[in-house]
Design an enzyme around this catalytic site. Structure first.
Site, PDB file in Angstrom:
ATOM      1  CG  LEU A 154      -2.101  -0.922   1.206  1.00 23.72           C
ATOM      2  CD1 LEU A 154      -2.716  -1.042   2.587  1.00 23.72           C
ATOM      3  CD2 LEU A 154      -3.129  -0.392   0.215  1.00 23.72           C
ATOM      4  CD  GLU A 181       2.963 -10.156  13.278  1.00 27.44           C
ATOM      5  OE1 GLU A 181       1.972 -10.383  12.580  1.00 27.44           O
ATOM      6  OE2 GLU A 181       3.099 -10.559  14.420  1.00 27.44           O
TER       7      GLU A 181
HETATM    8 MO1  MOS Z   1       1.755  -8.933  16.689  1.00 24.08          MO
HETATM    9  S1  MOS Z   1       3.165 -10.071  17.690  1.00 24.08           S
HETATM   10  O1  MOS Z   1       0.432 -10.029  16.526  1.00 24.08           O
HETATM   11  O2  MOS Z   1       1.392  -7.593  17.635  1.00 24.08           O
END
Ligand code: MOS
Length: 738
Positions: free
Chosen positions: A629, A704
């Protein structure tokens, strides 16, 4: 589209750098009282007596709350279960005299000033009946509790094929054990709650959290309050990384104090206390890999023992990534929980994949060495276009392109294979790589859009922005979907009174909220078209809903751009000043296609041959995560993940004195994280990964994936530089000696 996909600075950047953006501990009100926590000095047992008399004699102290004199709290475990609570009996702060872990909150001093509360908290005397505790996972390894494969989505997957037989007949085998210690999140912002006590007993709680509605429900449960009596607000967060997914104990204590004193109260945890609100579980992982001599995988087994508390069973699917990622007919998993006298472990950035991949990707590197194969080549030979666990095709998987783009940017073809074969001056040079994988999850969410006739839109959703840039991507998507300039969009988030949102975690908010905005914007567009059609001689009178788009403040026919009606004209003519739409979206959980994000990480280390000092001089992280994005904020996310991966590889380790069951380095001086001098050249590459089936905008999320594979890539680089394999994190220089 004007904004989606372009590097866009944070819409809240100015507010943040000027201090206008307020955090939980920065809200003020008249008569605000301040609280300080007293914590236990033992790890297990009971409180015999708490003597608060000396603390109460300090001028300005208003109260000392303990389990003996606190206001009522709910009695059932259910009342304390939040949206992401694991199985078990959640911790209840100040509920009774039981001590479950060292540094546990046991009393709260409330005073007119913070300094007074803090000083008086040092005067509270506590006597305990102490019991024997265990905080060392190695002592619990043999009586760890086994999880049943396939039982829940987070249990280890069920075995496929016949892993033992396949291993026994494999041409080349590798087996070893990998250790990751307990690590802590260490966000800059401390956990804090400012509870505003309204005259009628209603509460507005400014809380540091990744989920305002989760905290609202939790507070309502714990204090048996009605939803309209509790509003939780958290528009900004100074880092969460998973530590703020569950409501933390400061919100209970601050609320307790506000209700006891009928006054507004603020509680900010101390850095030391931040070390008892959850952590990445330590884990021992054993991996076995068996291949043909051609380097295709025949068998994978992955066993893990991970740490949790005595009272809750927190775990993630540490082992499942191994059998998912590579083509392999036989896979078998086992996962056990070592229950210790510590607080419950919790999610920390890319929980289970960051750690599971350290084991798997170190093992793959060892296998490549045994097979005399280039590590990238081994991964290509094991490449799978299907999700191996669910046996489904991927909606998109551009991992091959990640290997290619990453290797090229890094200059991987110049690598000489033998360990210790690259050096410059007194430094050994090592090049290592690893694969990363994470989920591409989407959650049910609701978005409200209010469009004014002057061409301004307000977009509202209760999601948090934990620092990832959610404000900004929401504004980008809304601006594009409504055909407005970015400046004409206002984002409202982080308030429990706004439309429903899950906690911000799992990298699922970008996809979920963007899709929610697109869906709601479509409803707004339809309403505008209805108004436009009613105009006399409307140029759009024959247009169907799908025939028009919103561009530059106008409804425009896709077939004939000269047929257009401005938003303002359509609304003014219809006598409407404001169009408001609210739509909920959800996602098919178990569709025919699998969704993941992937990455290829390449790292260079330079190691002083005599001293063993390790520097991570270059990292290239090539990521495939659907449509990006905002390449600017997404690059920041990946870079942050890489920096954290450097910390995981070289620095981070929570140390416990097992005699006392107490964390010894509960501060950011002795808990080591990478600083500027540890971070050198980081290059982030996004591989184009169009995915029209995952959601209409093709978004997967990048919060992540950036950390996954980094620790293994660095460990593999260290092996390449030195010929020494370290399977225990962090790789400190002492582990390179001897
Ligand atoms: Mo993340 S470790 O699901 O904030």
């Amino acid at each position: 589209m004007t904004y989606i996909g372009t590097p866009t600075s944070r819409v809240d950047g100015r507010a943040k750098v000027t201090g206008a953006a307020k955090y939980a501990a920065e809200y003020n009100t008249q008569g605000l009282a301040h609280a300080a926590v007293v914590t236990s000095s033992i790890a297990k047992g009971r409180i015999k007596r708490i003597d608060a008399s000396e603390a109460l004699r300090v001028a300005g102290v208003l109260a000392v709350l303990t389990h003996d004199n606190r206001p009522p709290m709910a009695k059932s475990d259910e009342a304390y279960k939040d949206e992401v609570a694991p199985d078990g009996s959640p911790f209840r702060p100040l509920y009774d005299g039981k001590i479950l872990f060292n540094n546990q909150p046991i009393a709260l001093v409330v005073a007119e000033e913070w300094e007074i509360a803090r000083f008086a908290s040092s005067l509270v005397r506590v006597e305990y009946d102490e019991e024997a505790h265990v905080t060392d996972m190695h002592r619990r390894r043999n009586d760890a509790v086994a999880l049943k494969p396939g039982e829940t989505p987070l249990s280890p997957p069920k075995a496929r094929g016949k892993a033992e037989q396949a291993l026994a007949s494999a041409k080349v085998r590798h087996e070893d054990e990998y250790y990751v210690p307990i690590e802590h999140h260490n966000p800059m912002e401390l956990f804090a709650s400012t509870v505003i006590y309204e005259r009628d007993g209603k509460l507005t709680i400014y809380d540091k959290t990744q989920g305002v509605q989760n905290v609202q429900r939790y507070v309502c449960g714990v204090f048996e309050m009605k939803p309209d009596q509790v509003r939780v607000v958290s528009p900004y967060m100074g880092g969460g990384f998973g530590s703020g997914l569950r409501p933390q104990y400061q919100v209970v204590l601050a609320t307790l104090a506000a209700r006891a004193l009928k006054r507004s109260v603020r509680l900010v945890l101390r850095r030391q206390q931040m070390y008892q609100v959850g952590y990445r579980p330590a884990m021992i992982q054993r991996i076995q890999l068996g291949t043909t001599s051609a380097g295709t995988l025949e068998a994978i087994t992955h066993d893990a023992v991970t740490v949790t508390s005595q009272y809750e069973d927190f775990y993630r699917q540490e082992t499942g990534w191994s059998g998912l990622l590579y083509k392999c007919a036989n896979a078998k998993y086992a996962h056990k929980l070592a229950k210790l006298d510590l607080a419950t472990s919790c999610d920390m950035r890319c929980p289970s994949a960051a750690t599971g991949s350290f084991a798997l990707e170190s093992a793959m590197d060892e296998l490549a060495v045994a097979l005399k194969l280039d590590p990238v080549e081994l991964r290509l030979r094991c490449y799978s276009d299907r999700d191996q666990s669910a046996d489904k095709p991927y909606s998109s998987k551009k991992l091959r392109e990640c290997y290619r783009a990453g290797a090229q940017a890094f200059g991987w073809e110049r690598r000489s294979a033998a360990p210790r074969s690259m050096r410059e001056g007194s430094e050994l040079i090592g090049w290592g790589m690893a694969t990363g994988v994470w989920d591409a999850m989407q959650m049910a969410i609701t978005v409200r859009i209010a469009l004014s006739a002057n061409g301004h839109a307000e977009v509202a959703c209760a999601t948090s922005d934990i620092g990832t840039g959610t404000h900004t991507i929401m504004a980008q998507v809304a601006a594009d979907m409504l055909g407005l300039p970015l400046e004409a969009v206002t984002i409202k988030l982080g308030d429990s009174s706004l439309p429903q949102s899950p906690v911000e975690g799992g990298s699922w908010i970008a996809a979920s909220v963007a899709n929610g905005i697109a869906t709601t914007a479509e409803a707004v567009r339809k309403e505008l078209l209805r108004l436009a059609k009613r105009m006399p001689n409307s140029p759009l009178k024959d247009a169907a809903a799908d025939d028009v788009t919103l561009t530059d403040g106008k409804l425009v026919s896709k077939r004939d751009a000269s047929r257009a009606v401005s938003i303002t004209d359509a609304m003014r003519h219809g006598g409407v000043e404001r169009i408001e739409q609210e739509k909920s979206t959800s996602f098919e959980e178990d569709g025919p296609r699998a969704h993941n994000t992937h990455s290829a990480v390449f790292a260079e280390v330079r190691i002083d041959e005599e001293l063993g000092v390790i520097r991570v001089t270059r990292v290239v992280n090539a990521v495939a995560a659907g449509r990006i994005l905002n390449t600017k904020t997404a690059t920041s996310q990946i870079m942050g993940g890489v920096v954290w991966g450097i910390g995981m590889a070289l620095h981070e380790e929570t140390l416990i004195d097992h005699t006392f069951g107490r964390i010894m380095n509960a501060n950011i001086a002795e808990y080591h994280v990478p600083v500027n001098a540890d971070v050198h050249d980081i290059k982030v590459i996004f591989v184009d990964e169009p995915d029209e089936s995952i959601n209409p905008l093709g978004i997967k999320g990048v919060g992540e994936i950036g950390i996954v594979g980094v620790a293994a890539a660095i460990a593999n680089a260290i092996y390449h530089a030195t010929g020494k394999r370290v399977r225990e994190l962090p790789i400190t220089l002492d582990k390179l000696q001897g």
